[in-house]
Design an enzyme around this catalytic site. Structure first.
Site, PDB file in Angstrom:
ATOM      1  N   ARG A 110      -3.808 -11.269   5.039  1.00  0.00           N
ATOM      2  CA  ARG A 110      -3.339 -10.306   5.818  1.00  0.00           C
ATOM      3  C   ARG A 110      -1.946 -10.809   5.691  1.00  0.00           C
ATOM      4  O   ARG A 110      -0.996 -11.044   6.321  1.00  0.00           O
ATOM      5  CB  ARG A 110      -3.686  -9.759   7.218  1.00  0.00           C
ATOM      6  N   ARG A 151       7.307   0.040   2.655  1.00  0.00           N
ATOM      7  CA  ARG A 151       5.970   0.573   3.305  1.00  0.00           C
ATOM      8  C   ARG A 151       6.803   1.940   3.905  1.00  0.00           C
ATOM      9  O   ARG A 151       6.346   3.125   4.186  1.00  0.00           O
ATOM     10  CB  ARG A 151       5.590   0.066   5.057  1.00  0.00           C
ATOM     11  N   ASP A 155      -6.829  -2.276  -0.806  1.00  0.00           N
ATOM     12  CA  ASP A 155      -7.675  -2.142   0.376  1.00  0.00           C
ATOM     13  C   ASP A 155      -9.440  -2.372   0.246  1.00  0.00           C
ATOM     14  O   ASP A 155      -9.212  -1.293  -0.845  1.00  0.00           O
ATOM     15  CB  ASP A 155      -6.856  -0.990   1.559  1.00  0.00           C
ATOM     16  N   TYR A 176     -17.650   2.431   7.728  1.00  0.00           N
ATOM     17  CA  TYR A 176     -16.312   3.977   6.847  1.00  0.00           C
ATOM     18  C   TYR A 176     -16.934   4.785   6.661  1.00  0.00           C
ATOM     19  O   TYR A 176     -16.555   5.829   7.369  1.00  0.00           O
ATOM     20  CB  TYR A 176     -15.359   2.762   6.339  1.00  0.00           C
ATOM     21  N   ARG A 230       2.209  -5.957   8.146  1.00  0.00           N
ATOM     22  CA  ARG A 230       3.071  -5.117   8.046  1.00  0.00           C
ATOM     23  C   ARG A 230       4.405  -6.776   8.900  1.00  0.00           C
ATOM     24  O   ARG A 230       5.077  -6.006   9.740  1.00  0.00           O
ATOM     25  CB  ARG A 230       2.330  -4.658   9.355  1.00  0.00           C
TER      26      ARG A 230
HETATM   27  O1  CP3 Z   1      -2.847  -9.421   2.095  1.00  0.00           O
HETATM   28  C1  CP3 Z   1      -3.728  -9.115   2.546  1.00  0.00           C
HETATM   29  O2  CP3 Z   1      -5.009  -8.913   2.893  1.00  0.00           O
HETATM   30  C2  CP3 Z   1      -4.049  -8.082   1.608  1.00  0.00           C
HETATM   31  C3  CP3 Z   1      -4.320  -6.579   1.390  1.00  0.00           C
HETATM   32  C4  CP3 Z   1      -5.773  -5.778   2.581  1.00  0.00           C
HETATM   33  C5  CP3 Z   1      -4.881  -5.380   3.314  1.00  0.00           C
HETATM   34  N1  CP3 Z   1      -6.581  -4.545   3.917  1.00  0.00           N
HETATM   35  C6  CP3 Z   1      -3.954  -4.423   3.321  1.00  0.00           C
HETATM   36  C7  CP3 Z   1      -3.402  -3.385   4.740  1.00  0.00           C
HETATM   37  C8  CP3 Z   1      -7.177  -6.623   1.775  1.00  0.00           C
HETATM   38  C9  CP3 Z   1      -7.372  -8.091   2.118  1.00  0.00           C
HETATM   39  C10 CP3 Z   1      -7.584  -5.731   3.370  1.00  0.00           C
HETATM   40  C11 CP3 Z   1      -8.430  -6.160   3.745  1.00  0.00           C
HETATM   41  C12 CP3 Z   1      -9.440  -4.529   4.991  1.00  0.00           C
HETATM   42  N2  CP3 Z   1      -9.249  -3.851   5.613  1.00  0.00           N
HETATM   43  C13 CP3 Z   1     -10.770  -5.074   5.903  1.00  0.00           C
HETATM   44  C14 CP3 Z   1     -10.789  -6.520   5.740  1.00  0.00           C
HETATM   45  C15 CP3 Z   1     -10.954  -7.698   6.615  1.00  0.00           C
HETATM   46  C16 CP3 Z   1     -10.310  -7.063   8.273  1.00  0.00           C
HETATM   47  O3  CP3 Z   1      -8.577  -7.069   8.359  1.00  0.00           O
HETATM   48  O4  CP3 Z   1     -11.136  -6.671   8.249  1.00  0.00           O
HETATM   49  C17 CP3 Z   1     -10.441  -3.408   6.321  1.00  0.00           C
HETATM   50  C18 CP3 Z   1     -11.648  -3.444   7.017  1.00  0.00           C
HETATM   51  C19 CP3 Z   1      -9.447  -3.205   6.189  1.00  0.00           C
HETATM   52  C20 CP3 Z   1      -9.794  -1.683   6.518  1.00  0.00           C
HETATM   53  C21 CP3 Z   1      -8.568  -1.221   7.147  1.00  0.00           C
HETATM   54  N3  CP3 Z   1      -7.216  -1.265   6.255  1.00  0.00           N
HETATM   55  C22 CP3 Z   1      -7.698  -0.947   8.414  1.00  0.00           C
HETATM   56  C23 CP3 Z   1      -8.598  -1.229   9.654  1.00  0.00           C
HETATM   57  C24 CP3 Z   1      -6.842  -0.900   8.408  1.00  0.00           C
HETATM   58  C25 CP3 Z   1      -5.416  -0.402   9.482  1.00  0.00           C
HETATM   59  C26 CP3 Z   1      -5.460  -1.101  10.631  1.00  0.00           C
HETATM   60  C27 CP3 Z   1      -5.288  -2.970  10.311  1.00  0.00           C
HETATM   61  O5  CP3 Z   1      -5.952  -3.809  10.355  1.00  0.00           O
HETATM   62  O6  CP3 Z   1      -3.913  -2.898  10.128  1.00  0.00           O
HETATM   63  C28 CP3 Z   1      -6.182  -0.795   7.431  1.00  0.00           C
HETATM   64  C29 CP3 Z   1      -4.696  -0.685   6.772  1.00  0.00           C
HETATM   65  C30 CP3 Z   1      -3.511  -1.789   5.964  1.00  0.00           C
HETATM   66  N4  CP3 Z   1      -4.687  -2.726   5.328  1.00  0.00           N
HETATM   67  C31 CP3 Z   1      -2.718  -2.436   6.549  1.00  0.00           C
HETATM   68  C32 CP3 Z   1      -2.358  -2.896   5.467  1.00  0.00           C
HETATM   69  C33 CP3 Z   1      -1.441  -4.207   5.232  1.00  0.00           C
HETATM   70  C34 CP3 Z   1      -2.087  -1.830   7.355  1.00  0.00           C
HETATM   71  C35 CP3 Z   1      -1.103  -0.576   7.008  1.00  0.00           C
HETATM   72  C36 CP3 Z   1       0.247   0.261   6.960  1.00  0.00           C
HETATM   73  O7  CP3 Z   1       1.070  -0.597   6.317  1.00  0.00           O
HETATM   74  O8  CP3 Z   1      -0.287   0.871   7.742  1.00  0.00           O
END
Ligand code: CP3
Length: 334
Positions: A21, A34, A71, A146, A25
């Site tokens: 990540r 965003r 994602d 999910y 954010r």
């Molecule tokens: O920088 C990075 O790591 C690359 C991009 C990336 C995102 N998600 C962007 C994102 C990666 C590799 C992921 C993986 C991901 N997504 C996982 C596996 C890793 C982990 O965190 O356990 C999972 C379970 C998800 C599913 C997911 N996507 C969730 C649960 C959420 C919401 C809550 C949260 O953790 O942020 C997201 C949204 C998401 N994915 C955001 C980002 C930058 C935030 C979105 C926003 O701006 O509202």
């Protein structure tokens, strides 16, 4: 060849740092984009912006690897489920429909995700040749959580739902794994150097099902990456002492520790694998002294072995980017 790739292939080479990540954010430059793009899925499908976001943390911190901005839920999206991201809430997927799911085909799937592959392609061209571009997938079990809405809360799954649909679930996992292979292949062909496999919810798998839901599907994906000679890093978050069995059976090139794993235990038990990460991302909320003390625990434990500095889960949205910068400098000066 990029650094991370070399480390994973030749275990004596230099060390590197990146963060899960890292494009997210906590960065004001991400929040700006965003705010201008309310639909998260559309944002992930905008190759130009996705590439720009992937490179933001590289520009700011000169990290050793970039991870493509996308994602894990883009796969269920491409398989026909609507995916919505609501601020501060778990992402929501439209109801799973087995018939619709089975009606998918590989050509349509690849076409829907083509913008992701384009983003990888342009990012690889823009990224310093010495840096790795990491692509990723969610492991089948974590995607299933999910897709079928199997989670009751963060510590429990709906076991009756799981048991009621046993045969169906076997078929879904099987199909899903095939689509994940295709997604991996497409990302590699687009220019990805490494594949990280996120199994964020493997801690929720009932013990008797570990082989079926964790070891087997992760093995299949790791083996698939090996056929392309591309290293894979597994993140079986929450497996506790089963990290050892996981590593012995799945044999990934790299394994990401979560924050519950003791680094000294990992050093003793996890053999023939490059270890990555481990430090609790919440530590970054603390003072510099405490951050450095905690980071030292990991750097010291792995000082004689190939180790990729990272965290035990993703950077949290409230993290101060200056503290991230200081941590990278501390690690590099160590
Ligand atoms: O920088 C990075 O790591 C690359 C991009 C990336 C995102 N998600 C962007 C994102 C990666 C590799 C992921 C993986 C991901 N997504 C996982 C596996 C890793 C982990 O965190 O356990 C999972 C379970 C998800 C599913 C997911 N996507 C969730 C649960 C959420 C919401 C809550 C949260 O953790 O942020 C997201 C949204 C998401 N994915 C955001 C980002 C930058 C935030 C979105 C926003 O701006 O509202």
């Amino acid at each position: 060849m990029s650094n991370l790739n070399k480390i994973l292939k030749n275990k004596n080479l230099c060390k590197s740092v990146w963060f899960m990540r890292q494009a997210g954010r906590y960065l004001p430059e991400f929040r700006k984009i965003r705010n201008e793009n309310k639909n998260f899925v559309e944002l992930c499908l905008n190759s130009e912006i996705s590439s720009e976001i992937s490179l933001q943390p590289i520009k700011r911190f000169d990290l050793d690897s970039a991870i493509i901005f996308s994602d894990i839920l883009m796969v269920p999206y491409a398989l026909g489920q609507e995916v919505t991201f609501i601020k501060n809430k778990s992402p929501k997927l439209s109801e799973f429909n087995f018939k619709k799911f089975r009606n998918n085909n590989e050509k349509e799937f690849s076409k829907k995700l083509d913008p992701v592959y384009k983003a990888i392609n342009i990012t690889r061209k823009r990224l310093d040749i010495k840096k790795s571009l990491i692509s990723f997938v969610g492991a089948p079990w974590t995607l299933l959580i999910y897709m079928l809405d199997l989670k009751k809360d963060n510590n429990k799954i709906n076991t009756s739902k799981l048991n009621k649909n046993k045969l169906l679930i076997d078929q879904i996992l099987n199909d899903l794994t095939q689509y994940l292979r295709l997604h991996i292949k497409n990302q590699i062909n687009a220019g990805a150097d490494v594949v990280q496999i996120f199994d964020s919810w493997s801690g929720l798998i009932p013990n008797e099902n570990l082989t079926k839901f964790s070891y087997s599907p992760n093995s299949e994906l790791v083996k698939f990456c090996k056929t392309y000679n591309v290293p894979s890093i597994c993140f079986p978050k929450g497996l506790k002492e089963n990290y050892e069995t996981f590593n012995n059976l799945v044999k990934p090139d790299g394994i990401n520790l979560d924050y519950e794993i003791d680094p000294l235990w990992a050093k003793k038990k996890l053999k023939d694998v490059v270890i990555q990460g481990g430090m609790d991302p919440k530590v970054l909320y603390k003072s510099s002294i405490k951050i450095h003390r905690e980071a030292t625990k990991y750097i010291q434990a792995f000082k004689d072995t190939p180790y990729i500095f990272n965290l035990g889960h993703g950077l949290l949205p409230e993290t101060d980017p200056d503290k991230v910068d200081k941590l990278i400098k501390f690690y590099r000066n160590f």
